[in-house]
Design an enzyme around this catalytic site. Structure first.
Site, PDB file in Angstrom:
ATOM      1  N   ASP A 113       0.794  -1.228   0.000  1.00 49.89           N
ATOM      2  CA  ASP A 113       0.000   0.000   0.000  1.00 49.89           C
ATOM      3  C   ASP A 113       0.831   1.284   0.000  1.00 49.89           C
ATOM      4  OD1 ASP A 113      -2.640  -0.966  -0.141  1.00 49.89           O
ATOM      5  OD2 ASP A 113      -2.565  -1.572   1.959  1.00 49.89           O
ATOM      6  N   ASP A 175      -6.872  -3.819  -5.587  1.00 50.63           N
ATOM      7  CA  ASP A 175      -6.486  -2.506  -5.047  1.00 50.63           C
ATOM      8  C   ASP A 175      -5.042  -2.143  -5.420  1.00 50.63           C
ATOM      9  OD1 ASP A 175      -8.214  -4.202  -3.586  1.00 50.63           O
ATOM     10  OD2 ASP A 175      -8.157  -2.950  -1.809  1.00 50.63           O
TER      11      ASP A 175
END
Ligand code: GLY
Length: 379
Positions: A113, A175
């Protein structure tokens, strides 16, 4: 006479369209003023809470997170965007303070991330100031992120696994497309494109919806399993995942000019648009009977559709984004000061199967709403 009536009708329709667009722009300017008030109040609240960033609001108090939480970059990122919109020096000061809280991330190799965390914060900081310090953190964070790339799989590992045979559980989630922007920007073109191409090959179903998680055999690169963690079922369309895919491929087209990414973004948009509900803000999962809107999925999608409209001039994309922005600017979604723990949007869903963050504000909903509003105002 008939021709005259047709011409009059066309002119009236055009004028109404222009007026509606002007009205939406005016609502968005007002919404951004509200967002500035929220973010400044949040900054004042967070300043004494050392080392933490806002993550949500549980109805009683603001929930905070450490820099290593995947959401940590959105609050400083939102303030950088609002600084860009207003030129307000106080927002810049706050944005800088909360961006610097994330510096340790540059050496963190435990997550995929980093693109969200570092590029929304440091990326906007560098784009808007040109300050070399910010760039040095982005460069180092990208080096850390590419350590998670496995050339046999052709992807960056998303989550680490606790599987009893870990080599059979190299997890990649949709994602992860969002983290490629920072890598493209830092020149890791081969890795970013390989990841995107592997994702195109393995994540999408026949109808162009996407799985959430694909698990690979890291020794052979074969797909072991396709499943979900945050969606209703392995074969359902988790709303935010679809939005990440749409945004991710549209962004990859912007960054690379490669037609195949534009084609994938168009396929995703054309899957999504007919499935939106009346207010155009998706349910948390397109295939669930449990009704709970996810405003973050709507905000991410609106921002992506505005960019995709810029590349395609497809009116369906901009009119859907307009519909979503009108909804998000309404009292139903846009919070007034004091009612939502200083977050901008209400009604987000973090992780329904995990029973976490149901019908709450989310910092990524706010970030992409502000981005979408600014993108629309710039049209
Ligand atoms: N990246 C995690 C999420 O969208 O919830």
């Amino acid at each position: 006479m008939k021709k005259l009536l047709v011409a009059l009708f066309a002119i009236t329709t055009l004028l109404c369209g222009c007026t509606e667009r002007q009205q939406l722009k005016s609502s968005l300017r007002d919404a951004l003023k509200v967002a500035v008030a929220h973010e400044k109040a949040m900054a004042e609240y967070m300043l004494p809470i050392e080392g933490k960033l806002p993550k949500s609001y549980n109805g009683e108090k603001i929930v905070t997170a450490a820099p290593r939480d995947w959401t940590s970059g959105f609050f400083p990122g939102t303030m950088w965007l609002l600084y860009e919109h207003t030129g307000d020096e106080q927002l810049k000061e706050y944005a800088d303070i909360f961006t610097r809280r994330l510096e340790e991330l540059k050496d963190y190799t435990g997550t995929h991330d980093l693109g969200f965390m570092v590029f929304c914060s440091y990326g906007n900081a560098y784009r808007l100031t040109g300050e070399p310090y910010y760039n040095s953190v982005i460069e180092q964070a990208s080096k850390s992120l590419v350590t998670r790339f496995n050339p046999t799989v052709g992807c960056i590992r998303s989550w680490n696994t606790k599987h009893k045979t870990p080599e059979l559980d190299f997890m990649v989630i949709i994602d992860n497309m969002m983290n490629l922007e920072m890598l493209e920007w830092c020149g890791y073109h081969d890795i970013a494109r390989k990841h995107a191409d592997t994702t195109t090959k393995n994540h999408f179903r026949e109808d162009n919806s996407t799985y959430h998680v694909v698990a690979y055999n890291e020794l052979t690169g074969e797909v072991v399993e396709k499943r979900t963690r945050q969606g209703a079922a392995d074969d359902s369309a988790w709303a935010r995942g679809q939005s990440w895919g749409l945004y991710g491929y549209t962004m990859m087209y912007r960054m690379t000019g490669e037609q195949r990414y534009l084609e994938q973004a168009v396929k995703i948009a054309d899957y999504l648009i007919p499935r939106l509900p009346e207010d155009a803000i998706p349910n948390w999962d397109f295939d669930s009977d449990r009704m709970l809107k996810d405003s973050s999925a709507g905000a991410i999608m609106a921002s992506a559709l505005i960019e995709l409209y810029g590349f395609t001039k497809n009116e369906a994309y901009i009119s859907t984004a307009e519909h979503q922005l009108r909804s998000l600017c309404s009292e139903e979604y846009l919070a007034s000061l004091g009612e939502n723990g200083y977050f901008v949007l209400k009604h987000g869903v973090g992780n329904l199967p995990g029973n976490r963050e149901l019908d709450v504000p989310l910092p990524y909903g706010d970030y992409y709403f502000v981005e979408a509003a600014m993108r629309y105002l710039a049209l």
